[in-house]
Each structure stands twice: as structure tokens, then as C-alpha cells.
Design a protein around this motif. Structure first.
Motif, PDB file in Angstrom:
ATOM      1  N   CYS A  33      -7.484  -8.548   7.652  1.00  0.00           N
ATOM      2  CA  CYS A  33      -6.553  -7.604   7.003  1.00  0.00           C
ATOM      3  C   CYS A  33      -6.149  -8.146   5.632  1.00  0.00           C
ATOM      4  O   CYS A  33      -6.100  -7.398   4.649  1.00  0.00           O
TER       5      CYS A  33
ATOM      6  N   GLY B 270      -8.550  -4.642  -7.193  1.00  0.00           N
ATOM      7  CA  GLY B 270      -9.278  -3.449  -7.655  1.00  0.00           C
ATOM      8  C   GLY B 270     -10.687  -3.339  -7.109  1.00  0.00           C
ATOM      9  O   GLY B 270     -11.503  -2.598  -7.648  1.00  0.00           O
TER      10      GLY B 270
ATOM     11  N   ALA C  13      -5.503   3.207  -1.722  1.00  0.00           N
ATOM     12  CA  ALA C  13      -4.192   2.917  -2.326  1.00  0.00           C
ATOM     13  C   ALA C  13      -3.168   2.407  -1.315  1.00  0.00           C
ATOM     14  O   ALA C  13      -2.110   1.915  -1.705  1.00  0.00           O
ATOM     15  N   ARG C  14      -3.477   2.518  -0.014  1.00  0.00           N
ATOM     16  CA  ARG C  14      -2.527   2.059   1.010  1.00  0.00           C
ATOM     17  C   ARG C  14      -2.843   0.652   1.499  1.00  0.00           C
ATOM     18  O   ARG C  14      -2.190   0.121   2.380  1.00  0.00           O
TER      19      ARG C  14
ATOM     20  N   GLN D   5      -3.533  -2.320  -0.643  1.00  0.00           N
ATOM     21  CA  GLN D   5      -3.660  -3.153  -1.835  1.00  0.00           C
ATOM     22  C   GLN D   5      -2.434  -4.060  -1.969  1.00  0.00           C
ATOM     23  O   GLN D   5      -1.347  -3.597  -2.322  1.00  0.00           O
TER      24      GLN D   5
ATOM     25  N   LEU E 284      -1.685 -17.970  -8.764  1.00  0.00           N
ATOM     26  CA  LEU E 284      -1.055 -17.665 -10.053  1.00  0.00           C
ATOM     27  C   LEU E 284      -0.809 -16.163 -10.166  1.00  0.00           C
ATOM     28  O   LEU E 284       0.249 -15.723 -10.620  1.00  0.00           O
TER      29      LEU E 284
ATOM     30  N   ALA F 173      -1.141  -7.349 -15.069  1.00  0.00           N
ATOM     31  CA  ALA F 173      -1.042  -5.892 -14.942  1.00  0.00           C
ATOM     32  C   ALA F 173      -2.166  -5.289 -14.112  1.00  0.00           C
ATOM     33  O   ALA F 173      -2.008  -4.221 -13.541  1.00  0.00           O
ATOM     34  N   PHE F 174      -3.312  -5.987 -14.029  1.00  0.00           N
ATOM     35  CA  PHE F 174      -4.433  -5.384 -13.298  1.00  0.00           C
ATOM     36  C   PHE F 174      -4.351  -5.600 -11.793  1.00  0.00           C
ATOM     37  O   PHE F 174      -5.160  -5.040 -11.049  1.00  0.00           O
TER      38      PHE F 174
ATOM     39  N   ILE G 119      -2.884  -4.761  -8.308  1.00  0.00           N
ATOM     40  CA  ILE G 119      -2.214  -3.566  -7.781  1.00  0.00           C
ATOM     41  C   ILE G 119      -1.463  -3.910  -6.500  1.00  0.00           C
ATOM     42  O   ILE G 119      -1.927  -4.739  -5.716  1.00  0.00           O
TER      43      ILE G 119
ATOM     44  N   THR H 211       2.504   0.950  -2.734  1.00  0.00           N
ATOM     45  CA  THR H 211       3.905   1.309  -2.512  1.00  0.00           C
ATOM     46  C   THR H 211       4.059   2.079  -1.196  1.00  0.00           C
ATOM     47  O   THR H 211       5.158   2.341  -0.747  1.00  0.00           O
ATOM     48  N   GLU H 212       2.917   2.464  -0.609  1.00  0.00           N
ATOM     49  CA  GLU H 212       2.936   3.159   0.682  1.00  0.00           C
ATOM     50  C   GLU H 212       1.892   2.537   1.590  1.00  0.00           C
ATOM     51  O   GLU H 212       0.953   1.892   1.112  1.00  0.00           O
ATOM     52  N   GLY H 213       2.028   2.759   2.888  1.00  0.00           N
ATOM     53  CA  GLY H 213       1.021   2.258   3.822  1.00  0.00           C
ATOM     54  C   GLY H 213       1.295   0.834   4.258  1.00  0.00           C
ATOM     55  O   GLY H 213       2.307   0.225   3.864  1.00  0.00           O
ATOM     56  N   SER H 214       0.372   0.296   5.062  1.00  0.00           N
ATOM     57  CA  SER H 214       0.638  -1.011   5.668  1.00  0.00           C
ATOM     58  C   SER H 214       0.705  -2.141   4.645  1.00  0.00           C
ATOM     59  O   SER H 214       1.365  -3.144   4.866  1.00  0.00           O
TER      60      SER H 214
ATOM     61  N   ARG I  69       4.009  -3.262   3.227  1.00  0.00           N
ATOM     62  CA  ARG I  69       4.874  -4.030   4.126  1.00  0.00           C
ATOM     63  C   ARG I  69       4.454  -5.491   4.099  1.00  0.00           C
ATOM     64  O   ARG I  69       3.313  -5.832   4.409  1.00  0.00           O
TER      65      ARG I  69
ATOM     66  N   ARG J 159      -3.381   0.857 -13.730  1.00  0.00           N
ATOM     67  CA  ARG J 159      -3.752   1.400 -12.409  1.00  0.00           C
ATOM     68  C   ARG J 159      -2.531   1.778 -11.580  1.00  0.00           C
ATOM     69  O   ARG J 159      -2.508   2.835 -10.958  1.00  0.00           O
TER      70      ARG J 159
ATOM     71  N   GLN K 152      -1.580   5.449 -10.253  1.00  0.00           N
ATOM     72  CA  GLN K 152      -1.301   5.817  -8.862  1.00  0.00           C
ATOM     73  C   GLN K 152       0.049   6.523  -8.742  1.00  0.00           C
ATOM     74  O   GLN K 152       0.208   7.475  -7.982  1.00  0.00           O
TER      75      GLN K 152
ATOM     76  N   ASP L 274       4.838   7.330   7.314  1.00  0.00           N
ATOM     77  CA  ASP L 274       5.588   6.258   6.649  1.00  0.00           C
ATOM     78  C   ASP L 274       7.074   6.633   6.593  1.00  0.00           C
ATOM     79  O   ASP L 274       7.411   7.781   6.305  1.00  0.00           O
TER      80      ASP L 274
ATOM     81  N   GLU M 244      -3.924  -0.303   8.995  1.00  0.00           N
ATOM     82  CA  GLU M 244      -4.563   1.017   9.135  1.00  0.00           C
ATOM     83  C   GLU M 244      -6.059   0.880   9.293  1.00  0.00           C
ATOM     84  O   GLU M 244      -6.631  -0.068   8.865  1.00  0.00           O
TER      85      GLU M 244
END
Lengths: 352, 176
Positions: free
Chosen positions: A37, A47, A52-53, A55, A168, A175-176, A178, A181-184, A187, B42, B46, B126, B176
Motif C-alpha cells: 500500500c 506522479g 487521485a485517492r 497519492q 527530503l 510542488a510536484f 502530490i 485530499t480524499e480516499g485512503s 488518511r 498537479r 486536482q 468518505d 482501496e
């Protein structure tokens, strides 16, 4: 009991307790420690896949590798070494994560799930034991990826340096990188707690050589005389007590966090993990620790695991609570075909 | 490691390069236009996508929501069917359909619709998602599980339980 046995027991207890507590502190349920995981999350954070869930650059990963590197350097056990099947080890790393993704978890998470009452993990445990047994039988019949030689220090430091760079990125995120903000992946335990836990586990796992599949291998070979048995038992017992104490214990086959009900594929996924782990000398966690000790073979497996973490998400291989996707089933069978080919082509038949 | 002048020069060059690489992000020398064009945005992308999604949901389902508010459930269902035909991978239609069916006393169909929606987009279970429907999904799961316990285990249709168990597993969390 010898000092080494006590260190193994301490490692088992620490991993069992921290595996449960990291979930209490914020990591997803039953995923306090899960190498596959964490690999998928970290690959996504860099990336390498677009889910998106999933990262988040998990601080535990650099903790494990750098803890092992630090410990081995202090103890004079940092030995840059390499073998002669780097590509095979790289692909083995990919298929390790494929097997884990079919079950939804590495062998450590499998044990954590089992100790939290997730009965779906029991069939996966049977698969892992079967895989380790198959691997052992083939090792005894001459399958060997080749011996290791001492190599130049630079090679041994490359993977620990890569994880120092990731550390680091954890501490000063560019910035690259990610973060979901949602999903597992949204957390997670506090960064410093995750990092400290990872470093501590990395140090003691390096000292004890603790490994889930290695323990199973030793138990199958030596039975009750295997010193790793005590570490394995300490892990299971402490994780069960911690799950009970924190209210995470729920004995059931249904409704378990991140679990699916395609038991045959869970069995096959973990069989693949057990088999490959015996071939390359350790479970995904042990590969990280060995890479920290300067083992470039394990380093190749770790790089493969990283790519595997990206591929299982990008190619729709990873199972979810909904079940195992068709590409996942194909990938699991491809992994078994790969292991069979390795066994066929890297077998020293004179050993018979 | 420093046997001759070449070694020493290489080490000096190495350290200079490392110092330069470390200092570069903090110096105002970079081409900001080029930096902005890199994948650095990115996370922002999003965020924008999420906001756009909320706007699309608001626009696409405005009529369904108003029909639901005025208790015109059959019309709302027909409208949802129409949306599903046009946008078969939009999970929101399945979630709304699940809520409608649950309120109309069709829990089996509601569970199937919820399960389809959650499979397409996990954010609906969620806790903190702006699109979260965790409460209505867990309410349905709890009532259906209670019902299945009251029946003898052999009488519950397997297909109905599969959707409930999937939703139960997703509500339990984990990876997930």
C-alpha cells in the motif's frame, strides 16, 4: 534464550504493536504497516500513477530503509553486494506488488488483518504458506538466482540515497509531490510519528533480520527449533492484544476494511508473494531492509516494487473491496508464469 | 578516495554541483514561466477538477433534486434513468437513484445502485468529502444487515447480500 532471539521477539512485538497503533494514529484501518500500500501511495505521490485517492509519500518507507542503513553502518554490517540477475530481481519486485495488490496487502498487512479478526486473510495466509513451501521445494531442487559478490560502495549507497531524497521530499515537499485530499491516502498518522516508527522498525528489523516469509521458511524447515518462530508469534500475539485494546478487533468474514471475497484469488496472490519472496530472499519489507544494508539485488527488487506500485494502479490490476479486476487476474497468472520460467531457466540440475 | 589532483577536482566539482542544486530552488534565478508550466500545479489541477465536478453535479442534477424535494419520486427516477443513458460513468446518478429507491422501500435495488456508484467513485463513503453520502449508505446497510440476521441465514438472496457486504466493507475503511 540467546540475545538474538530476544531481538527477534522485540522486533515482532514492535511491529505488531506499531502496526496497529499507526492505524489508530491515522493510517487506514488494518494498514498501519503495509509495504505494498505504501509503495502504491508513494508512487502516486511522485506522479507515477493517476489515482487521485492513492497519492501520499508515506514517511514510513524512507524510515525503514534509512533505519536499516543507519543500523548496518553503526554495526559494521553495511556491505555493498550484488548478484548476477538484476533484471529478474527487478521483475520479481514488480510481481511481488502484483501479488500483494490482488490480496490488498503485503504479508505484514495480511498478519495485521488476521490479528484484527479479518477471516478473509486466513485463506491468503494459506496461500502465502503454500507459496513459501513451493519456493523452498524449488530451492532444494537447484533453483538459484545466483550468488552475490562484494561490489563497489557507490552501488550499495544508491538506493539508501534515493530514499534519503524521498525523506527530503517528505519533510520539504516540492510542488510536484502530490497528496490526496480524499480516499485512503488522505488518511495518515502524523509525519514525525510515522517517520520515527519507520526508523525504529528499520533499525530493529536490520538487527534481527525479521521477515514474515523468512520466518515461515525457517518454521517449515526447522519447525519449533526455528528462532524466527518466536518473533512471528510475538508479532501475532502483540498485534492481537493491540487490536483488542484499541477496539479494532472484529472477527468476521464480511465487512472487513479493504477486503474482498474472491478467496481463490487472494490465495493465488499471496502464493505468488510467498514463492517470489523465497526465490529472492525475503518479503517486500525484508527487501527494503536489505536494500538499506547495501544489497543492490534487494535494491533492484525495491525499484521493481516501486514500478509495480505504479502499474497496479495505472493498469487497473489492483483489487478493491469490489473484487479482483480481470487485469488483476491476468497479472497474477502472469506472475506465476514468470516464477515458473525463472524456476525452469535458473535451475542448477546438478543439485538433484 | 583523493589519490591525485583529478580526484580532488572531481570531489570539489561534485560538492559545488550539490550545493548549487540545493540552493537553486531558493534563489530567484529561475525562469518562473517555465516553473509554472511544470507538473507543480498537479495539486491545483486536482482541486480545480473537484470544484468543476461539484459544479457539474449541481447543474446536471438540479432538476432531479427539485423533483425529489417535491416528492415526485417517479419523475425523478425517470430523469435519473435519462441521465444514466447519457452519462453511464457518472456515479452521482447511481447514488441519487439509491437514495430514491431506499426512500421508496426498495432496499435491494437501492443497495445495488449505491454499490455501483461507490465502485465508480469512492468519495461517496468518505466522511469529509463534499459529495459524501456516507450517512444514507450506512443507514441502508445497517437496516439490511439487521434484516438478514433476523432471517435464517439460508433464506437471504446472495445477490442482495453481495452489494450490502461490498458497501459494508467500504464503510469500514481500509485501503482501496
Amino acid at each position: 534464550m540467546s540475545r538474538q532471539t530476544w531481538i527477534i521477539i522485540l522486533t515482532g512485538i514492535s511491529m505488531g504493536v506499531l502496526g496497529v497503533l499507526l492505524s489508530v494514529w491515522g493510517n487506514p484501518e488494518n494498514s498501519g504497516i503495509c509495504i505494498s500500500c505504501f509503495m502504491e501511495n508513494s508512487a502516486g505521490a511522485l506522479g507515477l500513477h493517476g489515482n487521485a485517492r492513492l497519492q501520499y509519500l508515506r514517511p514510513e518507507l524512507p524510515g525503514f530503509v534509512l533505519g536499516a542503513a543507519f543500523s548496518s553502518l553503526i554495526a559494521g554490517e553495511f556491505k555493498p553486494r550484488s548478484g548476477n540477475s538484476p533484471a529478474l530481481r527487478f521483475f520479481s519486485g514488480i510481481f511481488l506488488i502484483v501479488g500483494c495488490a490482488i490480496f490488498v496487502g503485503c504479508p505484514i498487512k495480511m498478519l495485521l488483518r488476521l490479528c484484527a479478526g479479518d477471516l478473509t486473510a486466513a485463506i491468503a495466509a494459506a496461500g502465502l504458506v503454500s507459496g513459501v513451501w513451493i519456493g523452498l521445494q524449488l530451492l532444494a531442487r537447484g533453483v538459484d538466482l545466483g550468488s552475490q559478490q562484494k561490489t563497489n560502495p557507490m552501488s550499495g549507497f544508491l538506493v539508501p540515497l534515493l530514499f534519503a531524497l524521498l525523506l527530503l521530499f517528505v519533510l520539504v515537499p516540492p510542488a510536484f509531490v502530490i497528496a490526496s485530499t480524499e480516499g485512503s491516502s488522505s488518511r495518515h498518522a502524523p509525519v514525525l510519528i510515522s517517520l520515527a516508527s519507520g526508523l525504529f522498525i528499520g533499525v530493529i528489523a536490520q538487527r534481527s533480520r525479521f521477515c514474515i516469509t523468512g520466518s515461515l521458511r525457517d518454521i517449515l524447515l526447522m519447525g519449533r527449533r526455528a528462532p524466527q518462530l518466536s518473533g512471528f508469534a510475538a508479532f501475532a500475539l502483540s498485534a492481537t492484544i493491540a487490536s483488542l485494546a484499541t477496539g479494532g478487533m472484529r472477527v468476521s468474514l464480511y465487512g472487513q476494511p479493504g477486503a474482498h471475497l474472491e478467496h481463490f484469488w487472494s490465495f493465488l496472490g499471496m502464493l505468488l508473494v510467498g514463492w517470489i519472496s523465497v526465490m529472492i530472499g525475503g518479503c517486500p519489507f525484508r527487501q527494503l531492509v536489505k536494500a538499506g544494508e547495501g544489497d543492490t539485488d534487494a535494491g533492484m527488487a525495491v525499484l521493481g516494487m516501486f514500478l509495480g506500485g505504479a502499474l497496479v494502479q495505472s493498469w487497473g490490476i489492483a483489487a478493491t473491496a469490489a473484487g479482483v479486476p480481470i487485469y488483476g487476474k491476468v497479472a497474477a497468472l502472469a506472475g506465476i508464469a514468470f516464477s515458473l520460467l525463472v524456476s525452469l531457466f535458473l535451475r542448477n540440475r546438478l543439485a538433484d | 578516495m583523493t589519490h591525485d589532483n583529478l580526484d580532488r577536482s572531481l570531489w570539489i566539482a561534485f560538492f559545488l554541483i550539490v550545493v548549487a542544486a540545493l540552493a537553486l530552488p531558493f534563489l530567484p534565478l529561475g525562469n518562473t514561466a517555465a516553473t509554472n508550466a511544470t507538473p507543480s500545479s498537479r495539486a491545483n489541477d486536482q482541486k480545480l477538477l473537484r470544484e468543476a465536478r461539484l459544479l457539474i453535479i449541481q447543474k446536471r442534477y438540479e432538476s432531479v433534486e427539485s423533483l425529489m424535494k417535491s416528492q415526485q419520486n417517479q419523475q425523478a427516477l425517470l430523469k435519473l434513468e435519462e441521465i444514466v443513458r447519457s452519462y453511464p460513468s457518472d456515479p452521482h446518478a447511481f447514488i441519487l437513484k439509491g437514495e430514491l429507491l431506499a426512500s421508496m422501500g426498495a432496499p435491494t435495488e437501492a443497495a445495488a445502485s449505491f454499490a455501483q456508484g461507490v465502485k465508480l467513485e469512492g468519495a461517496y463513503v468518505d466522511k469529509n468529502s463534499p459529495t459524501s453520502r456516507r450517512e444514507s449508505i450506512s443507514h441502508l446497510v445497517e437496516s439490511e444487515l439487521a434484516k438478514s440476521k433476523s432471517l435464517s441465514s439460508g433464506t437471504s438472496p446472495q445477490t442482495r447480500l453481495n452489494d450490502i457486504r461490498y458497501l459494508q466493507s467500504r464503510l469500514a475503511g481500509g485501503c482501496e
